[in-house]
Design an enzyme around this catalytic site. Structure first.
Site, mmCIF file in Angstrom:
data_model
loop_
_atom_site.group_PDB
_atom_site.id
_atom_site.type_symbol
_atom_site.label_atom_id
_atom_site.label_comp_id
_atom_site.label_asym_id
_atom_site.label_seq_id
_atom_site.Cartn_x
_atom_site.Cartn_y
_atom_site.Cartn_z
ATOM 1 N N LYS A 6 -3.294 -2.613 -1.210
ATOM 2 C CA LYS A 6 -1.847 -2.479 -1.372
ATOM 3 C C LYS A 6 -1.060 -3.218 -0.293
ATOM 4 O O LYS A 6 -1.585 -3.614 0.744
ATOM 5 C CB LYS A 6 -1.462 -0.999 -1.437
ATOM 6 C CG LYS A 6 -1.829 -0.399 -2.787
ATOM 7 C CD LYS A 6 -1.283 0.995 -2.984
ATOM 8 C CE LYS A 6 -1.548 1.463 -4.414
ATOM 9 N NZ LYS A 6 -1.189 2.874 -4.606
ATOM 10 N N ARG A 43 -9.262 5.890 -4.940
ATOM 11 C CA ARG A 43 -9.090 4.973 -6.077
ATOM 12 C C ARG A 43 -9.123 3.545 -5.528
ATOM 13 O O ARG A 43 -8.246 3.163 -4.738
ATOM 14 C CB ARG A 43 -7.769 5.282 -6.778
ATOM 15 C CG ARG A 43 -7.464 4.455 -7.998
ATOM 16 C CD ARG A 43 -6.149 4.917 -8.618
ATOM 17 N NE ARG A 43 -5.801 4.139 -9.806
ATOM 18 C CZ ARG A 43 -5.108 3.009 -9.783
ATOM 19 N NH1 ARG A 43 -4.683 2.507 -8.621
ATOM 20 N NH2 ARG A 43 -4.844 2.355 -10.904
#
Length: 394
Positions: free
Chosen positions: A340, A374
């Site tokens: 991210k 995740r």
């Protein structure tokens, strides 16, 4: 004479029981003393001065304390937050007293007791995913990301067709994934929203192939009730809702109807917070209440702090640093940090060079109580998770 001493850091009952065992404390003594060793800071928001004053006096009477705003004693402020400070034993004594007090403090006592019980730790348990089972709490579970989109920030377009998507799912299964998370709409900043029919056209062909060829539970990442229903009818095992039941009013009833686990993620427009973790926990409480009203069992709910959603870089780092504060809800935590922008902006790296940064966030997250991570890079993150588990899990 030379004395040797050091400070002991404990985070749960298991830690202190281990220390008692080293000393040779008997079991009865351990049970009596453990609540005295567990010091807790609990913050309560927006109390009236008369409520806050009672709490402070009760905490002081039991040997603890409570910080309140200046002006609380003479009620010159309208409201105050309260930071309670004490051992578990002191809290439990105060809770008994609060149940006898007016001004809504009996209800607050119930919420305090619930938080204390949740802070004692989550025991390993099975999560029923229709015909499949996952064990939460024994080791960190790894959820592999499978995006069947043309525009996801990291792997958009790579697994857009059924054959390549199934091949990637098989690869992740072989590398140690416990769950496959299938998504048909990008959530990257600036993404183009798609309608339910387009999302279904992307997801359903892959999903139908996966439930036939993959032994793992399949999670479907969607905010749309129609997509969730069709996916569950096709055999999906988990729904991962990035708007925590708030994007589609029908989502909660669909999940309740099928009785499957639900991931609710913290999300918001903008990055303004009064108190980051306090606001996040309030958000989760509201979504949990929505879920329970619809008939979703609390034991089927998983919370996700939403790293990268509605937060600045510094707020994302703060949420990771303070992840353990979610323990007061008593629910499993899913953490999604893989590749991210918080990693890219911190290290000044593009998405395909963020594996080490992802590993750092995964390890910190597990140490902070994450039950599921995740990730895109399954093989590498399975190794990170196993090593971190060896250090932090009992």
């Amino acid at each position: 004479m030379s004395f040797n001493l050091h400070s002991i850091v404990i985070s749960n009952r298991g830690d202190i029981q281990e220390e008692f065992g080293k000393i040779g404390v008997d079991k009865a003594g351990s049970a009596i003393m453990a609540p005295k060793a567990m010091h807790r800071l609990i913050k309560i928001y927006d109390l009236a001065p008369r409520q806050a004053n009672i709490i402070k006096q009760e905490m002081l009477s039991k040997g603890g304390d409570a910080a309140v705003a200046r002006g609380t004693v003479d009620a010159s402020v309208e409201k105050t937050d309260v930071l309670m400070m004490g051992t578990e034993k002191q809290y439990r004594a105060v809770i008994k007293k609060l149940r006898m007090q007016p001004f809504g403090l009996a209800a607050l006592a119930d919420r305090l007791e619930e938080a204390l019980n949740n802070l004692a730790g989550r025991k390993p348990r099975e999560l029923a995913c229709r015909d499949k089972k996952l064990v939460l709490g024994e080791r960190t579970l790894v959820m592999g990301i499978l995006n069947v989109t043309p525009d996801s920030f990291s792997d958009g377009g790579r697994f857009y067709d059924v054959e390549s998507a199934v091949a990637q799912a098989r690869r992740m299964e072989a590398e140690g994934a416990d769950i496959i998370d299938l998504g048909g709409e990008s959530t990257r900043p600036g993404h183009t929203p798609v309608g339910p029919e387009e999302e279904l056209n992307r997801v359903l062909p892959v999903l139908k192939a996966l439930v036939q060829e993959i032994s793992l539970p399949i999670s479907v990442d969607t905010t749309k009730a129609l997509v969730a229903r069709r996916a569950l009818e096709a055999g999906a095992h988990i729904i991962n809702d990035q708007w925590a039941l708030r994007a589609d009013p029908e989502m909660s009833s669909v999940v309740a109807e099928f009785g499957v686990p639900l991931v609710i993620m913290h999300n918001q427009q903008g990055t303004e917070y009064r108190d980051l973790m306090g606001d996040m926990i309030c958000y989760f409480r509201e979504s949990i209440e929505m879920a329970e009203r619809a008939g979703i069992a609390r034991e089927n709910i998983i919370i996700d702090p939403g790293i990268g959603f509605g937060k600045t870089v510094e707020q994302n780092l703060e949420a990771l640093r303070r992840l353990r504060e979610l323990d007061c809800l008593g629910l499993p935590v899913l953490l999604g940090t893989s590749r991210k922008s918080v990693i890219g902006k911190t290290l000044d790296l593009p998405p395909d060079q963020r594996v080490e940064g992802t590993g750092a966030t995964v390890s910190i997250g597990i140490a902070g109580g994450a039950d599921i991570v995740r990730v895109h890079d399954v093989k590498e993150m399975v190794r990170v998770a196993r090593m971190t588990d060896a250090i932090v899990r009992r």
